[in-house]
Design a protein around this motif. Sequence first.
Motif, PDB file in Angstrom:
ATOM      1  N   ASN A   1       0.894  -1.238  -0.074  1.00  0.00           N
ATOM      2  CA  ASN A   1      -0.138   0.080  -0.031  1.00  0.00           C
ATOM      3  C   ASN A   1       0.745   1.220   0.035  1.00  0.00           C
ATOM      4  OD1 ASN A   1      -2.390   1.871   0.262  1.00  0.00           O
ATOM      5  ND2 ASN A   1      -2.807   1.214   2.207  1.00  0.00           N
ATOM      6  N   GLU A   2       1.416   1.576  -1.118  1.00  0.00           N
ATOM      7  CA  GLU A   2       2.383   2.593  -1.412  1.00  0.00           C
ATOM      8  C   GLU A   2       2.018   3.671  -2.529  1.00  0.00           C
ATOM      9  OE1 GLU A   2       4.828   3.439   0.834  1.00  0.00           O
ATOM     10  OE2 GLU A   2       4.933   1.596   1.605  1.00  0.00           O
TER      11      GLU A   2
ATOM     12  N   GLY B   1     -15.955  10.805  -1.851  1.00  0.00           N
ATOM     13  CA  GLY B   1     -15.686   9.334  -0.812  1.00  0.00           C
ATOM     14  C   GLY B   1     -15.508   8.162  -2.122  1.00  0.00           C
ATOM     15  N   PHE B   2     -15.337   6.940  -1.327  1.00  0.00           N
ATOM     16  CA  PHE B   2     -15.040   5.612  -2.019  1.00  0.00           C
ATOM     17  C   PHE B   2     -16.337   4.989  -2.285  1.00  0.00           C
ATOM     18  CE2 PHE B   2     -13.927   1.183  -1.528  1.00  0.00           C
ATOM     19  CZ  PHE B   2     -12.913   1.103  -2.781  1.00  0.00           C
ATOM     20  N   SER B   3     -16.293   4.649  -3.421  1.00  0.00           N
ATOM     21  CA  SER B   3     -17.476   3.758  -3.833  1.00  0.00           C
ATOM     22  C   SER B   3     -17.091   2.535  -4.515  1.00  0.00           C
ATOM     23  CB  SER B   3     -18.584   4.529  -4.860  1.00  0.00           C
ATOM     24  OG  SER B   3     -17.691   4.993  -6.154  1.00  0.00           O
TER      25      SER B   3
ATOM     26  N   GLY C   1     -10.486  -1.169   0.124  1.00  0.00           N
ATOM     27  CA  GLY C   1     -10.635   0.199   0.656  1.00  0.00           C
ATOM     28  C   GLY C   1     -10.048   1.300   0.035  1.00  0.00           C
ATOM     29  N   LYS C   2     -10.603   2.562   0.341  1.00  0.00           N
ATOM     30  CA  LYS C   2     -10.188   4.021  -0.433  1.00  0.00           C
ATOM     31  C   LYS C   2      -8.745   4.167  -0.204  1.00  0.00           C
ATOM     32  CE  LYS C   2     -11.056   8.869   0.534  1.00  0.00           C
ATOM     33  NZ  LYS C   2     -11.756  10.006   1.365  1.00  0.00           N
ATOM     34  N   GLU C   3      -8.030   3.847   0.786  1.00  0.00           N
ATOM     35  CA  GLU C   3      -6.488   4.096   0.991  1.00  0.00           C
ATOM     36  C   GLU C   3      -5.794   3.716  -0.170  1.00  0.00           C
ATOM     37  OE1 GLU C   3      -2.766   4.298   4.098  1.00  0.00           O
ATOM     38  OE2 GLU C   3      -4.618   3.511   4.643  1.00  0.00           O
TER      39      GLU C   3
END
Length: 226
Positions: A38-39, A111-113, A144-146
């Motif tokens: 996750n970078e 936001g994330f969808s 997820g969003k991140e």
Amino acid sequence: MKKRVYLITGFMCDERIWSKVEALLQDSYEFIHIPIPNENSFEKIVEKIDIDDENINLIGFSLGGYIASYYALNNFSKINKVLVISSTLCSLNSDEIKQRQNALKLTKEYGFSILNDKKIKTLIENKDDKNLIALIKDMYKNSGKELFLNLLTATTYRKDLSQNLINSNINFNFLYSKDDILLNKNWLMNMKENKKFLFECIKSSSHMIPLEKADYLKDYITRIIN
């Protein structure tokens, strides 16, 4: 002793992408999952992948195919074979870049969808498979969003690896569906002219080969790795 095979998943997927083919080959291979770090830069992603092996069989799906190939080119002395599934190792075109830039902007603002059914159905062949659609949605949601924002940021501006592959002595193998809309067909045609690589095409439209064509992938892995 089972042969070790390292698996790198695709964009917003998790280990479940390999579940069907693993079940078919669990008596023959030891599968080791490598999650995409996750970078927010491609260099950091590849740096974080640390495989302690001197005879690596590496399989990457979709974005994972690009990452696997990039890793192999930078660690060539440790590589036995690379299998690239549903992936073309080239730069994105201007339309794709604009779509990703827009997705980044919208996600940051609103936001994330998760993916809707219509979008998922462009990736699969069996468009009535509700369980498959639900699985793809759940992998996307759980990522997820991140991770979504970081992967888009890190991988939008990627370089074409064609010349790097041609200059290498690595055993690269490619499996893809003939009508997969996510692939760059020109890149495939150009690279297939170089006979040092093995390209195998399935008569299908599926991008999700590990989930929809597990029997075919099982046979392919057995043939290539063995």
